[in-house]
Design a protein around this motif. Sequence first.
Motif, PDB file in Angstrom:
ATOM      1  N   ILE A  20       8.948   3.997  11.078  1.00 45.36           N
ATOM      2  CA  ILE A  20       8.844   4.628  12.395  1.00 45.36           C
ATOM      3  C   ILE A  20       9.196   6.098  12.220  1.00 45.36           C
ATOM      4  O   ILE A  20      10.246   6.428  11.675  1.00 45.36           O
ATOM      5  CB  ILE A  20       9.779   3.969  13.423  1.00 45.36           C
ATOM      6  N   ASP A  21       8.297   6.955  12.656  1.00 44.91           N
ATOM      7  CA  ASP A  21       8.524   8.400  12.586  1.00 44.91           C
ATOM      8  C   ASP A  21       8.873   8.908  13.982  1.00 44.91           C
ATOM      9  O   ASP A  21       8.089   8.753  14.927  1.00 44.91           O
ATOM     10  CB  ASP A  21       7.283   9.118  12.072  1.00 44.91           C
ATOM     11  N   LEU A  22      10.040   9.523  14.088  1.00 46.50           N
ATOM     12  CA  LEU A  22      10.488  10.136  15.336  1.00 46.50           C
ATOM     13  C   LEU A  22      10.594  11.638  15.099  1.00 46.50           C
ATOM     14  O   LEU A  22      11.331  12.078  14.215  1.00 46.50           O
ATOM     15  CB  LEU A  22      11.850   9.562  15.753  1.00 46.50           C
ATOM     16  N   ARG A  55      12.333   7.567  10.066  1.00 44.80           N
ATOM     17  CA  ARG A  55      12.315   8.934   9.566  1.00 44.80           C
ATOM     18  C   ARG A  55      12.322   9.881  10.764  1.00 44.80           C
ATOM     19  O   ARG A  55      11.557   9.701  11.709  1.00 44.80           O
ATOM     20  CB  ARG A  55      11.071   9.185   8.705  1.00 44.80           C
ATOM     21  N   MET A  56      13.192  10.882  10.708  1.00 44.45           N
ATOM     22  CA  MET A  56      13.312  11.813  11.827  1.00 44.45           C
ATOM     23  C   MET A  56      13.020  13.230  11.355  1.00 44.45           C
ATOM     24  O   MET A  56      13.369  13.614  10.238  1.00 44.45           O
ATOM     25  CB  MET A  56      14.704  11.734  12.454  1.00 44.45           C
ATOM     26  N   ALA A  57      12.425  14.003  12.234  1.00 41.96           N
ATOM     27  CA  ALA A  57      12.120  15.408  11.934  1.00 41.96           C
ATOM     28  C   ALA A  57      12.228  16.212  13.225  1.00 41.96           C
ATOM     29  O   ALA A  57      11.974  15.700  14.310  1.00 41.96           O
ATOM     30  CB  ALA A  57      10.714  15.541  11.340  1.00 41.96           C
ATOM     31  N   MET A 115      20.068  25.633  26.627  1.00 37.31           N
ATOM     32  CA  MET A 115      19.291  24.966  25.590  1.00 37.31           C
ATOM     33  C   MET A 115      20.191  24.201  24.627  1.00 37.31           C
ATOM     34  O   MET A 115      21.231  24.695  24.205  1.00 37.31           O
ATOM     35  CB  MET A 115      18.456  25.989  24.822  1.00 37.31           C
ATOM     36  N   GLN A 116      19.768  22.993  24.297  1.00 36.28           N
ATOM     37  CA  GLN A 116      20.497  22.155  23.347  1.00 36.28           C
ATOM     38  C   GLN A 116      19.504  21.468  22.423  1.00 36.28           C
ATOM     39  O   GLN A 116      18.388  21.147  22.828  1.00 36.28           O
ATOM     40  CB  GLN A 116      21.327  21.094  24.081  1.00 36.28           C
ATOM     41  N   PRO A 117      19.887  21.221  21.168  1.00 35.59           N
ATOM     42  CA  PRO A 117      18.981  20.511  20.260  1.00 35.59           C
ATOM     43  C   PRO A 117      18.847  19.042  20.649  1.00 35.59           C
ATOM     44  O   PRO A 117      19.784  18.442  21.196  1.00 35.59           O
ATOM     45  CB  PRO A 117      19.667  20.664  18.892  1.00 35.59           C
ATOM     46  N   VAL A 118      17.678  18.472  20.379  1.00 26.45           N
ATOM     47  CA  VAL A 118      17.447  17.058  20.704  1.00 26.45           C
ATOM     48  C   VAL A 118      18.202  16.146  19.744  1.00 26.45           C
ATOM     49  O   VAL A 118      18.150  14.920  19.880  1.00 26.45           O
ATOM     50  CB  VAL A 118      15.943  16.720  20.663  1.00 26.45           C
ATOM     51  N   LYS A 119      18.915  16.723  18.805  1.00 18.85           N
ATOM     52  CA  LYS A 119      19.674  15.928  17.832  1.00 18.85           C
ATOM     53  C   LYS A 119      20.640  14.974  18.519  1.00 18.85           C
ATOM     54  O   LYS A 119      20.877  13.865  18.049  1.00 18.85           O
ATOM     55  CB  LYS A 119      20.434  16.861  16.892  1.00 18.85           C
ATOM     56  N   VAL A 178       6.740   9.274  18.796  1.00 17.85           N
ATOM     57  CA  VAL A 178       7.234   8.029  18.205  1.00 17.85           C
ATOM     58  C   VAL A 178       6.019   7.324  17.624  1.00 17.85           C
ATOM     59  O   VAL A 178       5.135   6.874  18.359  1.00 17.85           O
ATOM     60  CB  VAL A 178       7.919   7.136  19.252  1.00 17.85           C
ATOM     61  N   MET A 179       5.959   7.253  16.307  1.00 18.97           N
ATOM     62  CA  MET A 179       4.786   6.692  15.632  1.00 18.97           C
ATOM     63  C   MET A 179       5.206   5.600  14.663  1.00 18.97           C
ATOM     64  O   MET A 179       6.129   5.804  13.864  1.00 18.97           O
ATOM     65  CB  MET A 179       4.031   7.806  14.893  1.00 18.97           C
TER      66      MET A 179
END
Length: 713
Positions: free
Chosen positions: A446-448, A397-399, A369-373, A461-462
């Motif tokens: 853009i919100d990712l 903006r990323m979350a 497992m790895q973070p999507v970062k 992706v919005m």
Amino acid sequence: MSSDGSSGSEFDRFRVTFFEECNEILADLEVHLTQLQSEALDVEGLNAVFRAAHSIKAGAGAFGFTRLVTFTHSFEALLDKLRDGVLEQTPQISDILIRGGDNLAELVAAAQEERELPEDFAAATLADIQDILQEGEVATDASPEASVTDAAPDTATGSGSATWQVVVTPGQDLFKNATEPLLLIRELAGLGELSTECNAGNLPSLRRMDPELSYLSWTFTLVSDCTKADIEEVFEFVDDTCLIEITQSSQAANPDAQSPAPDTQPAATPEPATAEPVATPQTVAAAKPTGPGAATSQSKPPQASSIRVDLNRIDRLVNTVGELVITQAMLSEEMAELAEHTGRQHIAGQEQLAALTRELQECVMAIRMQPVKSVFARMPRLVRDLSGKLGKKINLRMAGEHTEVDKTIIEELADPLTHMIRNSIDHGMEMPADRVAAGKSEEGTIDLSAAHVGGNIVISVMDDGAGINRERVLGKAIEKGIVAPDAHLSEHEIDELIFAPGFSTADSVTDISGRGVGMDVVRRNIMGIGGRIQVTSTPGRGTRFNLLIPLTLAVLDGMIVAVGDQRYILPITSIVESFRPEREQLRFLDDRTQVVSIRGEFIRIVKLCDLFNINKAVRDPASGLVVLVEVAGGGKVGITVDELIGQQQIVIKSLNDNFDPVEGISGATILGNGKVALILDIEQLAAMRASNGGRHFAGELGVLPGGAIVAAE
């Protein structure tokens, strides 16, 4: 193997490892350079970028990638001036650093792929670095402090040769770090006339000697017109494993007599010469303690906090643990049957075995497992570059960057996300003036984001742009012959047309995007890893893409359910609740669609017995059970089953290699009794209708030794 291409398995293995490390370093480098879009790097950030460039330079030199070494040397010089405070971070320097990071990544890729880059590649960046460094030197020379420093013997250069004494005391683990002292000595000899004195006082007897440890130290006397920084640079790759003391003993009275003639210079392998000023870390000796025991205390490198393991080995480990889980489930079932016949219980040992097996599996799966970062970190740069090129103002903006997913899946996400971000910027977002005219702020957003939903990870992706122009999309689809001129499509079906191969509403192809150009590739890539993509759009308000990706390709917690004589698996994380509805809770919307009312909400029912044509199943929901499950986007559906068998950790076996794809089925598993159960795909089930049904089996599924699942004749 040498740089001439001769074969050698050991060299090839080290080369592969070098590029693996480079890719990790470049990913970390991108994270820090992304910060430059909004603010200057702090000291820690500058040090991290410097270390990244420094590490790549070290490996590149070992493998003879001269061009990569030369560029990185200049890049380091600029970073070193920033770290020392000689230069101040400005927007111009930030831009150079970002371009330098891009150039560095491309040079690494070219070296890995063994392809040539144009002669003038990165020339503009190198020229800008040179200009900045020269401006910094002029400013330093003009300051009062500079005049004092220039008078110091250590920085004297060009005025004649000096005699330097260099004492090198390696730590005992020097050789374990793949360091070859002879190469360092040869490089030092390339700076001038060198004499060497070896200290063997710490050499033990032959019986006590460990051939992998270092026991010698050296005192070098160098007559040269080089600077102290030049000498430090020779040892910059080993300054964390050696104690190095550099002192200038005298200034030569007759420099010409002491400088060795060109034809008498010792053979050396110096670092490729560059026109840029040499910038190196500060004095090594000043940063390390001296005195008795200093060499020992400083010789041990920091302990590694991670290791690199070949992915194939991890896959083998995961598969083996999976078989262990299956075997443990079989033993549990056999012991339960034995207890029924003998009346004897073996609970304690079995429960402990089950707990240990589960813990082992969780530990093994965590390795993958790895973070999507690591993927998200590339997107701010993409948004910055494309919005600047198009003259648009966009805030990303990323979350959920720390949401973890299987490494295999991580590697497949970069291209789809890049395509989707490009589409949002090029076609989704309006120009600032158009946004203001529409009553919006001139800066679009853009919100990712990434989050766990049920048994999946959902990446969204919005954008708050213009949305999909459905009239234009439908017109283009009719024009290209994708749909018939008299077709009557719903809004959702029109939105789905953007995924048709080759579809685009763009009048001309650009180097940025065209909504539809590449979107078919996005869907194909996502489906290739067992995921799906959904699109929703509101004209004038924006578009949202949801990528539904399985959390892992190997294991899940499942609920075993019975439908007739068949067994299926529902992902536990998707289940909201299960209940037996009363007759008055059930309604028919039409001949095909039945809903159940629960707490004021009507939820559509999906009957597995009808979808998969299962005989002897309970067809009346009021006589069976309804399992309420959550789908992406917050919706719910009710799945009818005969009964719940129990919860179990499921080892996923793919059907793709041994059986045709089955709509509504994501995979299979082997139960404790040795039989095969199919894993239900919640998202596909929610989109299916009883009229199209699922693919019917010609026979039952069987299991071959090793866990392969096949269809019986």
